[in-house]
Design a protein around this motif. Structure first.
Motif, mmCIF file in Angstrom:
data_model
loop_
_atom_site.group_PDB
_atom_site.id
_atom_site.type_symbol
_atom_site.label_atom_id
_atom_site.label_comp_id
_atom_site.label_asym_id
_atom_site.label_seq_id
_atom_site.Cartn_x
_atom_site.Cartn_y
_atom_site.Cartn_z
ATOM 1 N N UNK A 221 88.299 72.707 61.987
ATOM 2 C CA UNK A 221 89.465 73.579 61.834
ATOM 3 C C UNK A 221 89.767 73.756 60.356
ATOM 4 N N UNK A 222 89.451 74.930 59.834
ATOM 5 C CA UNK A 222 89.685 75.235 58.422
ATOM 6 C C UNK A 222 90.949 76.081 58.298
ATOM 7 N N UNK A 223 91.872 75.747 57.391
ATOM 8 C CA UNK A 223 93.104 76.525 57.230
ATOM 9 C C UNK A 223 92.813 78.005 56.974
ATOM 10 N N UNK A 224 93.660 78.873 57.531
ATOM 11 C CA UNK A 224 93.453 80.317 57.367
ATOM 12 C C UNK A 224 93.484 80.737 55.904
ATOM 13 N N UNK A 225 94.260 80.028 55.104
ATOM 14 C CA UNK A 225 94.389 80.406 53.699
ATOM 15 C C UNK A 225 93.240 79.865 52.848
#
Length: 300
Positions: A221-225
């Motif tokens: 899970x990679x942050x959207x930003x």
């Protein structure tokens, strides 16, 4: 007031993440043996039922299946065996039995031609099988070939990686691939292709795509930003150097974690303070015990 610890303001993207699928290559060993080839007599999805029927009636099952239909149906009901309507129909289809026997006999021919040596490079083994199929004049569907390969091969970490396809990427073709792997502000460069499953060879413009091992598949899970590629290089590549991003399987999700944003850490008390409290409790307990003992003595 906003951001005073009681209330805070966020962008929608603060709660979002990319669910990134991380792949790893399949490594297979292969070997023809009589036992593995014999397993091809039965369709994988209904192998146990077919094996039960064959052990009971032997080769007669191929010519007299209709005579045994009711016995097979009774066995399924008696043992309360879960089976789909499609597989039940397949089990009672004489053509399905005959086709599967023919596939086993083809595998026996291949075993005779290729031999029973162990291959730690599935790519070499597959090439030998293809060559012998051609020389024997045998044509199989992709599904039939896969059945044979699955029956005589297995995952082995010591084996060579299984090649799915070799790509030759130059000019416009290379440009289209790089464009398909670019997203948002991220622009994929030729030197990054391995991070997306295109592994360069010693031949200029040639890249290998490996088969994936579903058992080793993982998600991050990679942050959207955050840039997916940068996240991958930081969090995955240092630990698994042969992994790559399956960009086509990437999904976007959102999660609001109140603990993450509103939890306020309270420092632990000092050792001296805890010690004082313990001693005070011990003194208080001792006093209570003395009073209890005194009360008991007065009662006597």
């Amino acid at each position: 007031m906003p951001n005073d610890g009681t209330s805070k303001m966020f962008d929608n993207e603060d709660f979002g993440y990319y669910k990134v699928t991380v792949e790893r290559p399949s490594r297979k060993a292969a070997q023809f043996t009589p036992e593995r080839v014999a397993s091809l007599r039965f369709i994988p999805a209904i192998s146990e039922l077919m094996e039960w029927a064959y052990e009971r009636w032997g080769d007669d099952i191929y010519d007299e299946l209709a005579s045994y239909k009711q016995a097979i149906e009774d066995h399924i009901d008696r043992e309360d065996i879960g089976i789909t309507a499609r597989n039940r129909k397949l089990l009672l289809n004489p053509n399905a039995w005959s086709s599967q026997r023919a596939l086993m006999q083809t595998a026996e021919q291949l075993m005779q031609a290729v031999g029973q040596d162990l291959y730690m490079d599935f790519n070499v083994f597959r090439s030998l099988v293809e060559e012998n199929l051609k020389s024997l004049g045998i044509k199989l569907t992709a599904s039939e070939k896969n059945q044979i390969y699955n029956a005589v091969s297995w995952q082995d970490d010591k084996a060579e990686k299984v090649i799915k396809k070799i790509h030759r990427l130059k000019g416009d073709k290379l440009g289209k691939v790089l464009e398909s792997l670019s997203f948002g502000d991220f622009q994929c460069a030729q030197g990054m292709l391995a991070d997306f499953g295109y592994w360069p060879t010693d031949t200029p413009g040639e890249y290998i795509e490996y088969e994936t091992d579903s058992d080793l598949r993982d998600t991050e899970n990679a942050p959207l930003k955050e840039d997916i590629h940068a996240y991958f290089l930081r969090e995955v590549r240092p630990h698994v150097d042969e992994a790559w991003i399956n960009l086509g399987a990437t999904k976007i999700g959102y999660e609001i974690s109140f603990n993450k944003y509103f939890y306020q850490h309270k420092p632990l008390r000092s050792l001296e303070e805890v010690t004082r409290d313990i001693l005070a409790l011990e003194a208080e307990t001792e006093g209570l015990l003395k009073r209890l003992v005194s009360f008991g003595a007065e009662g006597e």
